[in-house]
Design an enzyme around this catalytic site. Structure first.
Site, PDB file in Angstrom:
ATOM      1  N   ARG A 151       0.992  -1.145  -0.146  1.00 30.52           N
ATOM      2  CA  ARG A 151      -0.069   0.088   0.035  1.00 30.52           C
ATOM      3  C   ARG A 151       0.977   1.257   0.019  1.00 30.52           C
ATOM      4  O   ARG A 151       2.037   1.241   0.472  1.00 30.52           O
ATOM      5  CB  ARG A 151      -0.813   0.057   1.185  1.00 30.52           C
ATOM      6  CG  ARG A 151      -1.690  -1.320   1.279  1.00 30.52           C
ATOM      7  CD  ARG A 151      -2.931  -0.993   2.646  1.00 30.52           C
ATOM      8  NE  ARG A 151      -3.663  -2.252   2.696  1.00 30.52           N
ATOM      9  CZ  ARG A 151      -3.561  -3.463   3.432  1.00 30.52           C
ATOM     10  NH1 ARG A 151      -2.181  -3.400   3.713  1.00 30.52           N
ATOM     11  NH2 ARG A 151      -4.066  -4.168   3.278  1.00 30.52           N
ATOM     12  N   LYS A 176      -2.284  -1.564   7.637  1.00 31.88           N
ATOM     13  CA  LYS A 176      -3.620  -1.034   7.629  1.00 31.88           C
ATOM     14  C   LYS A 176      -4.588  -1.970   8.337  1.00 31.88           C
ATOM     15  O   LYS A 176      -5.527  -1.333   9.169  1.00 31.88           O
ATOM     16  CB  LYS A 176      -4.463  -0.970   6.291  1.00 31.88           C
ATOM     17  CG  LYS A 176      -5.570  -0.118   6.240  1.00 31.88           C
ATOM     18  CD  LYS A 176      -6.174  -0.385   4.716  1.00 31.88           C
ATOM     19  CE  LYS A 176      -7.640   0.130   4.649  1.00 31.88           C
ATOM     20  NZ  LYS A 176      -8.184   0.324   3.185  1.00 31.88           N
ATOM     21  N   HIS A 231      -3.121   3.717  -6.113  1.00 35.10           N
ATOM     22  CA  HIS A 231      -3.838   2.480  -5.477  1.00 35.10           C
ATOM     23  C   HIS A 231      -3.749   1.403  -6.474  1.00 35.10           C
ATOM     24  O   HIS A 231      -3.834   0.185  -6.075  1.00 35.10           O
ATOM     25  CB  HIS A 231      -4.778   2.606  -4.505  1.00 35.10           C
ATOM     26  CG  HIS A 231      -5.083   1.542  -3.649  1.00 35.10           C
ATOM     27  ND1 HIS A 231      -4.422   1.171  -2.583  1.00 35.10           N
ATOM     28  CD2 HIS A 231      -6.070   0.629  -3.845  1.00 35.10           C
ATOM     29  CE1 HIS A 231      -4.911   0.267  -2.022  1.00 35.10           C
ATOM     30  NE2 HIS A 231      -6.084  -0.425  -2.719  1.00 35.10           N
ATOM     31  N   ARG A 234      -1.182  -1.105  -6.863  1.00 36.06           N
ATOM     32  CA  ARG A 234      -1.421  -2.387  -5.879  1.00 36.06           C
ATOM     33  C   ARG A 234      -2.215  -3.332  -6.461  1.00 36.06           C
ATOM     34  O   ARG A 234      -1.911  -4.472  -6.571  1.00 36.06           O
ATOM     35  CB  ARG A 234      -1.837  -1.954  -4.514  1.00 36.06           C
ATOM     36  CG  ARG A 234      -2.132  -3.104  -3.505  1.00 36.06           C
ATOM     37  CD  ARG A 234      -2.562  -2.480  -2.197  1.00 36.06           C
ATOM     38  NE  ARG A 234      -3.163  -3.353  -1.340  1.00 36.06           N
ATOM     39  CZ  ARG A 234      -2.905  -4.414  -0.511  1.00 36.06           C
ATOM     40  NH1 ARG A 234      -1.395  -4.702  -0.484  1.00 36.06           N
ATOM     41  NH2 ARG A 234      -3.552  -5.212   0.371  1.00 36.06           N
ATOM     42  N   HIS A 258      -3.976  -9.288   2.621  1.00 35.47           N
ATOM     43  CA  HIS A 258      -5.488  -9.332   2.979  1.00 35.47           C
ATOM     44  C   HIS A 258      -5.892 -10.622   3.900  1.00 35.47           C
ATOM     45  O   HIS A 258      -5.202 -11.689   3.735  1.00 35.47           O
ATOM     46  CB  HIS A 258      -5.933  -9.839   1.323  1.00 35.47           C
ATOM     47  CG  HIS A 258      -5.991  -8.623   0.774  1.00 35.47           C
ATOM     48  ND1 HIS A 258      -4.878  -8.263  -0.203  1.00 35.47           N
ATOM     49  CD2 HIS A 258      -7.161  -7.535   0.720  1.00 35.47           C
ATOM     50  CE1 HIS A 258      -5.378  -7.176  -1.169  1.00 35.47           C
ATOM     51  NE2 HIS A 258      -6.553  -6.742  -0.523  1.00 35.47           N
ATOM     52  N   TYR A 267      -9.609  -7.703  -6.084  1.00 38.54           N
ATOM     53  CA  TYR A 267      -8.584  -6.820  -6.483  1.00 38.54           C
ATOM     54  C   TYR A 267      -7.654  -7.615  -7.622  1.00 38.54           C
ATOM     55  O   TYR A 267      -6.779  -7.082  -8.239  1.00 38.54           O
ATOM     56  CB  TYR A 267      -7.184  -6.915  -5.244  1.00 38.54           C
ATOM     57  CG  TYR A 267      -7.510  -5.703  -4.405  1.00 38.54           C
ATOM     58  CD1 TYR A 267      -6.660  -4.622  -4.420  1.00 38.54           C
ATOM     59  CD2 TYR A 267      -8.300  -5.831  -3.314  1.00 38.54           C
ATOM     60  CE1 TYR A 267      -6.788  -3.740  -3.465  1.00 38.54           C
ATOM     61  CE2 TYR A 267      -8.610  -4.746  -2.207  1.00 38.54           C
ATOM     62  CZ  TYR A 267      -7.733  -3.889  -2.381  1.00 38.54           C
ATOM     63  OH  TYR A 267      -7.947  -2.710  -1.462  1.00 38.54           O
TER      64      TYR A 267
END
Length: 297
Positions: A151, A176, A231, A234, A258, A267
């Site tokens: 990230r 995160k 982003h 990513r 994740h 994603y």
């Protein structure tokens, strides 16, 4: 029951609860928005589910001043989630209300996952621009993002003391989702970091989040590239990990950080062209040759 205006409750929540969260800046922005709404001037205990539903519908009809488009359902869902948390604290800890009016209010339907992929042309333009940029960190950051799937915040906060260039591991003590993780570095990721000049401690990259945001926006305008977020690098990196075909989903989840595999799937927008050859392994090679030869006649 204490009679407290909701704007007072919002400010108290910001100063005692939000400030302790990693996402404080984003939550502070949402609280400021709520303080400008009609809800803010109502006594907390008199706000009903009807008031919350009206606020939801009003927000869904508003235009985002930055994008000039309707406010996204995802943004409104985040505001409702914040409202629910505020009312829970007001009810349980502060005695400002007896219930949570957000509980029974319908949430906007989640938007489909973003499917923006970086094209080969865009990647070439961005890397060429970044390589010639006066701040050499820009090129290194773009390459690092595409190689590690980290990230933006994780990249900008990366420190030299958390890099083991010999074993090619980047240790992230804070992420995160609140869990630390180790990210394997490709040779390209390692080499681009080494090219910056290895140090013993301190941040690897000099950009702040506001600095990279401004530079990224200016670069895209200069290159004529539309609707590409930082982003998205990513997203692209994770999709490429899947397209390699050498890693299992759990291994990719360990790299990307994740916790939810369903979120990881959002994603990964794999390019069909790269998957065709995997449908039947090597069994189709001969047939492909015959088809190719038949087109020559």
């Amino acid at each position: 029951m204490k009679t407290v205006l909701f704007k007072v409750a919002l400010q108290k929540y910001k100063n005692t609860v939000s400030i302790l969260k990693k996402g404080f800046e984003q939550e502070r922005y949402r609280i400021e928005q709520l303080c400008r709404s009609e809800l803010s001037n109502k006594p907390t205990h008199k706000i009903t589910s009807v008031d919350i539903a009206e606020y939801r519908d009003l927000r869904l009809s508003e235009i985002n001043p930055r994008t000039k488009k309707a406010l996204s359902p995802a943004s409104v869902r985040l505001e409702l989630s914040l409202l629910s948390s505020v009312f829970d604290i007001c009810r349980i800890e502060w005695g400002y209300c007896e219930g949570n009016p957000v509980t029974n209010v319908r949430k906007p339907k989640p938007s489909p996952g973003r499917e923006r992929r970086l094209t080969a042309r865009e990647e070439k333009l961005i890397l060429r621009y970044a390589y010639s940029h006066k701040n050499k960190d820009l090129y290194a950051i773009v390459v690092f993002a595409l190689e590690t799937a980290m990230r933006q915040g994780e990249i900008l906060n990366l420190k030299w003391e958390h890099l083991n260039l010999k074993s090619r591991i980047a240790h992230l003590p804070e992420t995160k989702n609140g869990s630390k993780r180790d990210v394997p570095l490709s040779i390209a990721a390692r080499d681009v970091v080494i090219s910056m000049g290895v140090k013993s401690k301190g941040r690897v990259f000099g950009y702040t989040k506001f600095g990279i945001k401004s530079t990224w926006r200016f670069m895209l305008q200069k290159l004529g590239i539309e609707d590409l977020h930082f982003h998205d690098l990513r997203h692209e990196a994770i999709s490429r990990l899947f397209e390699k075909g050498t890693l299992e989903m759990m291994e990719i989840a360990a790299i990307s950080g994740h916790k939810s595999l369903s979120m990881l799937k959002r994603y990964t927008h794999l390019k069909a062209q790269k998957l065709v050859s995997k449908l039947e392994g090597n069994k189709n090679k001969g047939r492909q040759v015959i088809i190719a030869e038949s087109h020559e006649f």
